[in-house]
Motif scaffolding. Sequence first.
Motif, PDB file in Angstrom:
ATOM      1  N   LEU A  16      16.993 -31.251 -12.874  1.00  0.00           N
ATOM      2  CA  LEU A  16      16.780 -32.697 -12.776  1.00  0.00           C
ATOM      3  C   LEU A  16      17.876 -33.348 -11.938  1.00  0.00           C
ATOM      4  N   PHE A  17      19.125 -32.987 -12.249  1.00  0.00           N
ATOM      5  CA  PHE A  17      20.249 -33.545 -11.493  1.00  0.00           C
ATOM      6  C   PHE A  17      20.134 -33.176 -10.011  1.00  0.00           C
ATOM      7  N   THR A  18      19.806 -31.892  -9.749  1.00  0.00           N
ATOM      8  CA  THR A  18      19.779 -31.431  -8.358  1.00  0.00           C
ATOM      9  C   THR A  18      18.693 -32.149  -7.568  1.00  0.00           C
ATOM     10  N   TYR A  19      17.477 -32.269  -8.146  1.00  0.00           N
ATOM     11  CA  TYR A  19      16.398 -32.950  -7.420  1.00  0.00           C
ATOM     12  C   TYR A  19      16.808 -34.373  -7.079  1.00  0.00           C
ATOM     13  N   LEU A  20      17.322 -35.088  -8.080  1.00  0.00           N
ATOM     14  CA  LEU A  20      17.703 -36.478  -7.826  1.00  0.00           C
ATOM     15  C   LEU A  20      18.843 -36.540  -6.818  1.00  0.00           C
ATOM     16  N   ALA A  21      19.789 -35.573  -6.913  1.00  0.00           N
ATOM     17  CA  ALA A  21      20.921 -35.572  -5.986  1.00  0.00           C
ATOM     18  C   ALA A  21      20.435 -35.367  -4.562  1.00  0.00           C
ATOM     19  N   ILE A  22      19.482 -34.448  -4.399  1.00  0.00           N
ATOM     20  CA  ILE A  22      18.968 -34.190  -3.046  1.00  0.00           C
ATOM     21  C   ILE A  22      18.244 -35.434  -2.534  1.00  0.00           C
ATOM     22  N   ALA A  23      17.439 -36.057  -3.404  1.00  0.00           N
ATOM     23  CA  ALA A  23      16.710 -37.256  -2.980  1.00  0.00           C
ATOM     24  C   ALA A  23      17.684 -38.340  -2.537  1.00  0.00           C
ATOM     25  N   VAL A  24      18.701 -38.591  -3.372  1.00  0.00           N
ATOM     26  CA  VAL A  24      19.674 -39.638  -3.035  1.00  0.00           C
ATOM     27  C   VAL A  24      20.420 -39.276  -1.753  1.00  0.00           C
ATOM     28  N   SER A  25      20.811 -38.000  -1.626  1.00  0.00           N
ATOM     29  CA  SER A  25      21.540 -37.582  -0.424  1.00  0.00           C
ATOM     30  C   SER A  25      20.706 -37.826   0.823  1.00  0.00           C
ATOM     31  N   ILE A  26      19.409 -37.462   0.749  1.00  0.00           N
ATOM     32  CA  ILE A  26      18.558 -37.631   1.936  1.00  0.00           C
ATOM     33  C   ILE A  26      18.518 -39.107   2.332  1.00  0.00           C
ATOM     34  N   ILE A  27      18.345 -39.982   1.343  1.00  0.00           N
ATOM     35  CA  ILE A  27      18.265 -41.415   1.655  1.00  0.00           C
ATOM     36  C   ILE A  27      19.584 -41.889   2.271  1.00  0.00           C
ATOM     37  N   VAL A  28      20.701 -41.586   1.591  1.00  0.00           N
ATOM     38  CA  VAL A  28      21.989 -42.134   2.035  1.00  0.00           C
ATOM     39  C   VAL A  28      22.393 -41.541   3.384  1.00  0.00           C
ATOM     40  N   PHE A  29      22.225 -40.222   3.533  1.00  0.00           N
ATOM     41  CA  PHE A  29      22.622 -39.601   4.799  1.00  0.00           C
ATOM     42  C   PHE A  29      21.731 -40.058   5.949  1.00  0.00           C
ATOM     43  N   SER A  30      20.412 -40.239   5.685  1.00  0.00           N
ATOM     44  CA  SER A  30      19.543 -40.725   6.757  1.00  0.00           C
ATOM     45  C   SER A  30      20.034 -42.083   7.223  1.00  0.00           C
ATOM     46  N   LEU A  31      20.348 -42.934   6.246  1.00  0.00           N
ATOM     47  CA  LEU A  31      20.828 -44.278   6.558  1.00  0.00           C
ATOM     48  C   LEU A  31      22.091 -44.203   7.408  1.00  0.00           C
ATOM     49  N   LEU A  32      23.037 -43.357   6.950  1.00  0.00           N
ATOM     50  CA  LEU A  32      24.326 -43.239   7.644  1.00  0.00           C
ATOM     51  C   LEU A  32      24.113 -42.742   9.073  1.00  0.00           C
ATOM     52  N   ILE A  33      23.323 -41.652   9.200  1.00  0.00           N
ATOM     53  CA  ILE A  33      23.148 -41.045  10.523  1.00  0.00           C
ATOM     54  C   ILE A  33      22.370 -41.999  11.436  1.00  0.00           C
ATOM     55  N   TYR A  34      21.330 -42.627  10.879  1.00  0.00           N
ATOM     56  CA  TYR A  34      20.528 -43.554  11.664  1.00  0.00           C
ATOM     57  C   TYR A  34      21.414 -44.671  12.214  1.00  0.00           C
ATOM     58  N   PHE A  35      22.255 -45.246  11.355  1.00  0.00           N
ATOM     59  CA  PHE A  35      23.109 -46.354  11.792  1.00  0.00           C
ATOM     60  C   PHE A  35      24.110 -45.902  12.848  1.00  0.00           C
ATOM     61  N   VAL A  36      24.706 -44.704  12.618  1.00  0.00           N
ATOM     62  CA  VAL A  36      25.715 -44.229  13.567  1.00  0.00           C
ATOM     63  C   VAL A  36      25.073 -43.990  14.923  1.00  0.00           C
ATOM     64  N   VAL A  37      23.882 -43.355  14.915  1.00  0.00           N
ATOM     65  CA  VAL A  37      23.230 -43.043  16.188  1.00  0.00           C
ATOM     66  C   VAL A  37      22.758 -44.325  16.859  1.00  0.00           C
ATOM     67  N   LYS A  38      22.104 -45.178  16.094  1.00  0.00           N
ATOM     68  CA  LYS A  38      21.497 -46.376  16.680  1.00  0.00           C
ATOM     69  C   LYS A  38      22.550 -47.369  17.177  1.00  0.00           C
ATOM     70  N   TYR A  39      23.618 -47.531  16.386  1.00  0.00           N
ATOM     71  CA  TYR A  39      24.554 -48.601  16.718  1.00  0.00           C
ATOM     72  C   TYR A  39      25.851 -48.084  17.327  1.00  0.00           C
ATOM     73  N   ARG A  40      25.830 -46.843  17.823  1.00  0.00           N
ATOM     74  CA  ARG A  40      27.052 -46.374  18.469  1.00  0.00           C
ATOM     75  C   ARG A  40      27.226 -47.129  19.782  1.00  0.00           C
ATOM     76  N   ASP A  41      28.459 -47.139  20.256  1.00  0.00           N
ATOM     77  CA  ASP A  41      28.771 -47.892  21.463  1.00  0.00           C
ATOM     78  C   ASP A  41      28.166 -47.198  22.670  1.00  0.00           C
ATOM     79  N   LYS A  42      27.206 -47.831  23.304  1.00  0.00           N
ATOM     80  CA  LYS A  42      26.638 -47.291  24.531  1.00  0.00           C
ATOM     81  C   LYS A  42      26.435 -48.455  25.490  1.00  0.00           C
ATOM     82  N   PRO A  43      26.217 -48.146  26.778  1.00  0.00           N
ATOM     83  CA  PRO A  43      26.179 -49.242  27.755  1.00  0.00           C
ATOM     84  C   PRO A  43      25.187 -50.330  27.372  1.00  0.00           C
TER      85      PRO A  43
END
Lengths: 317, 810
Positions: A16-43
């Motif tokens: 139970l803990f592992t499933y929820l942990a994976i679900a939460v990780s996917i959400i949080v990491f997607s958010l983090l990676i999406y923001f870093v990629v989308k809003y990184r400094d580019k021309p």
Amino acid sequence: MAVSSTQVQFDSLFGLFTYLAIAVSIIVFSLLIYFVVKYRDKPSSRQPDDTPILGKVPPSRGHARSVVVTVSLSTIILVALIIGSFGAIDNILSPPAPSQVCDGCSVLVTGHQFYWNFAYPNGHSDNLVLRVPLGNSIRLNVTSADVFHDFGIIGLDIKTDAIPGRTNVMWFTTYKAGNFTIQCFELCGIGHATMKGILNVVDETTFQQWYTHTRITCSPSSVAVNQTSQCTALLSDSSPSGLGLTPKGNVTFSTPALGYFNTRTCTLMAGTSKGTASCSVLYTPTAAGTGSARITSVYGGDPTQSDSSGNTAILIA
Amino acid sequence: MGQRFAYSAKRWLYTTNHKDIGILYIITSLFLFAAAGVLAITMRTQLSAPDNNVLTANVYNQFVTVHGLLMIFWVLSPLAFGFANFVIPLQIGCRDLAFPRLNSMSYWFFLFSGVMMILSFFFGAAPDLGWTLYSPQNTGQFSPAIGFNLGAGALILMVVSITMSSINFLVTMFKMRAPGLKLRYMSVFPWAILVTIFMMLYAFPSFLAAVVLLYVDRAFGTVYFSSIQGGSLLWDNVFWFFGHPEVYIVLFPAIGIIADIIPTFARRPLYGSKYVIGSLVAAALISFVVWGHHMFVTGIGIASTKLYTVTTIAVSLPFDVIVISLIETLGFAKLRLKAPALFALGAVANFIVGGITGVFLASVALDYALRGTYFVVAHFHYIMVGASIIGLIGGLYYWFPKITGRMYDERLAKVHFVLSMIGFQVLYFPMFLLLDMPRRIVTYSPQTDWGLLNLTATLGGLIFGGAQLLLFYNLYRSSRVGPPSGPNPWDAWTLEWALPSPPPPHDFDVIPTFQADGTIRFGSGPGLPNGLGHSNEIGNPNGSSVSNKTSPLHHEGLSPWPVLMAFAAFIFFLGLTIGKPANPQPVSYQPFWPLIADGVILGIISLFGYSRETFTVHEDTHVESWPFKQVPNMKLGIWTFLGAEVIFFGVLIGSYFFVRTNDAAWPPAGSLFEIRNGFAMTLVLLTSSLTAIMALASARAGNRNGLIASLGGTLVLGAAFLYIKAGEWFSLGASGVFQNYSLPATSYFITTGTHGVHVFAGMCMTVYLLAKAIKGKYLHGDHTTLEHFGLYWHFVDIVWVFLFPLFYLI
């Protein structure tokens, strides 16, 4: 394959803990990676219009709504985890009473630098093997003779601290026969890594035969001071082959109480039923003492038979 | 050359400048990071294959313990407080900490404590039972090595250093903020430091009490931890009361750094900064009610077990808010992925993994399986290395230009980042899968399936360790030949970036003022960037001065006494700890008197020098000091110190209660101690409080004779108290009641002994005050020292008011 009640319980809760942990990780990491990629400094990236400047305290921003949403979503997940944990805690902390488990299923475990001692109610004591019957609830009283140890059985997913001067109760129900490694899980000195034992789960018949290998009875079981009681040690076959071999050799008796034996050692003679042998001594208490005398018999084994011991108490009037 | 060296040595030894001390902290902790890292890599090599023989169990156990102790106490916190030393005064607009010499003393205590910890390897054996130092294995019976005593002495010195440092920072941050700088204007880093200081002030005195009790057990044969009534559980309680907050103490500064770096490089203000700060405060408060969670197997009952599960799981909520706020900060940003930002983001990523697995361990139900396994090792390394160390490295790159005036090599730093992150995951992720393998075992059998995962972890360790060489090389080389960075290479907006890089010794030409609208002004001119301060250098990339080496010494900043005092304490503790065993059973140690005597003499000389030295501390009059507006710095410092003392005595008294409740055979009240004696001592001490008040009143009234008489009275009464006490000690010692230090004897001697030492220290202060009073001081409004003494003396008396009934009457 289920090994024990504790392992089944751990696997479901950990799952139970592992499933929820994976679900939460996917959400949080997607958010983090999406923001870093989308809003990184580019021309092409836009200059934010609220970049603070040196010389002015940055204005505060952010909504309480974000906090409320974060905390609420987390709370929902955490409550699920807490409820799951509560069930398991109730179970772990509600061991069966010694009277509710089979004879020989309640064992005193004592940690020593650097081995585990297992003491059974019948007086049998072993520094390596903890033998228990399959399909039974096992109750272990865990303590330590010297320093802080931790008693854990690998594969059964259960542990408890072995603390000098204190007894912790641990319990589980065995689902699978075989050997499991017992190991110390708290650094206890130089021999910590090799402070191991073996949990040997055997079928119930084998266990009963082994456990009752030595049975001791005294008759009468209640005597007055200076009155004599006859103590008989009865041994049954404990050979792995189970062929009904007759135990041979000597049995030695002892007691810490005040009194004397006519002889401390007797030689086994074959009994009437197959694979059994017995011999007797006479015991005479010379003082009432604590009101009872614990008589222990020790059998040293022979090439086909394992060693064993048993004990019983005589009430002294 | 020789002259320059002598000059340089003198500067670094005697400096009291917060920036110098910050640099000393950073360099020392980086050295110790390397040392503790070498221990770790050696252990990983040993574990790379089953039945390996690189290390014996004896050496492995020492390595595993000292690695943990060094990393936690001598690397994580000091590195963070190196930054805090350098940056906090700049960020809050003051020219130094409130007590610069005390700050210097903190550093030297820290350094000597680290030296002492490492010396322990050379005296028999270093501590070898894990950093938690569980009882009763920590007693002389099971750990007879003299090195263990050194370890205990090192921990005491380290706690003294941390306590002095926390008092200093607390007073500085509450009393010396630039005019108009409200607490809510501070960024997250100073807030994180402030919260950390509060946790330190509450947690470390408990640890100090634990180590002091342990030390007296080992040195004098008392039985707090070797008795069944005290033993394992007493240690567990006092240790974990400190231990859980300690986890946040080493984490929060890194969170503060991350939360300062990410907005700067994202070019947007931190999202929800007040919620982030509120979360830090909330987590700190909860951290003090979760310690029972570490003792779930000690039979605390179903209800308490559930309660601790809930509080420990709940502690994750504030961290959720922090992580989400950090991520939201990136929205609509223009994120420049320079090394500090990369490390900050990497730390956030690791923190997410470490935090989520922390929830697993918060569930006591899972702890029954996971306790003592590599799952735990993986989890806390994700926090302590993945979040704390990686975050702190981000801080190193972030502030490197400010500290040195030069820019580090960005490309090398990026390689360092990539290798560190890869090495880190390869090193620690496999450990989550080793959830059956016990921690701290020197080797394992080939029959287990742990070999491959361990080998992987070792390879990761080599990558991670090797990557750090790039960091050291980069820092060393760039500090010499890096291009000048200019005052504000990151276009950051916290106050330290308004100063040249490196800042001049006195930091600010003019103390800045914060306006009601949040604008910062230097003097009467307009706000930055065209204002005063160092306006000629603002915005000018080449304007910074890197020729700081020739600048004159900080005019009021040199004092030889802090380092001498720390050295005196060092040899005093060395003398106490390296003596040979005097008694085999129970083991106790004979102190090495020559060193102790040297330490005491040097200590007295430096204390004398310290107090006679004219050392003016600049105390700006118009500073922001909510909520302690009317309280002078020194008084706030003493209050804070006494607050820490309350915890210390609280733990001593708590330990007494603990062993007493557990001991069914405790002798009845009145049978051990003469109530008459206790009553007499109470009377004497209370009267001495009265004379202390009279001394202050006489000083205020300018009455010299009255002052001398009442100070003399205080001294005589203190002496009378100690006289009665000593009589009681000797008669009890001679009576044979206390043979072999039974628990009543142990708790009585140690608790009243510690109090007696406090009375004696107060008497030494009285002698000093008396000498000055005879020369005519304190009569002309300069009586604040008397006030401070009074606070201390009343505190010591109040402690006795508790001890008297506890020991004599009930």
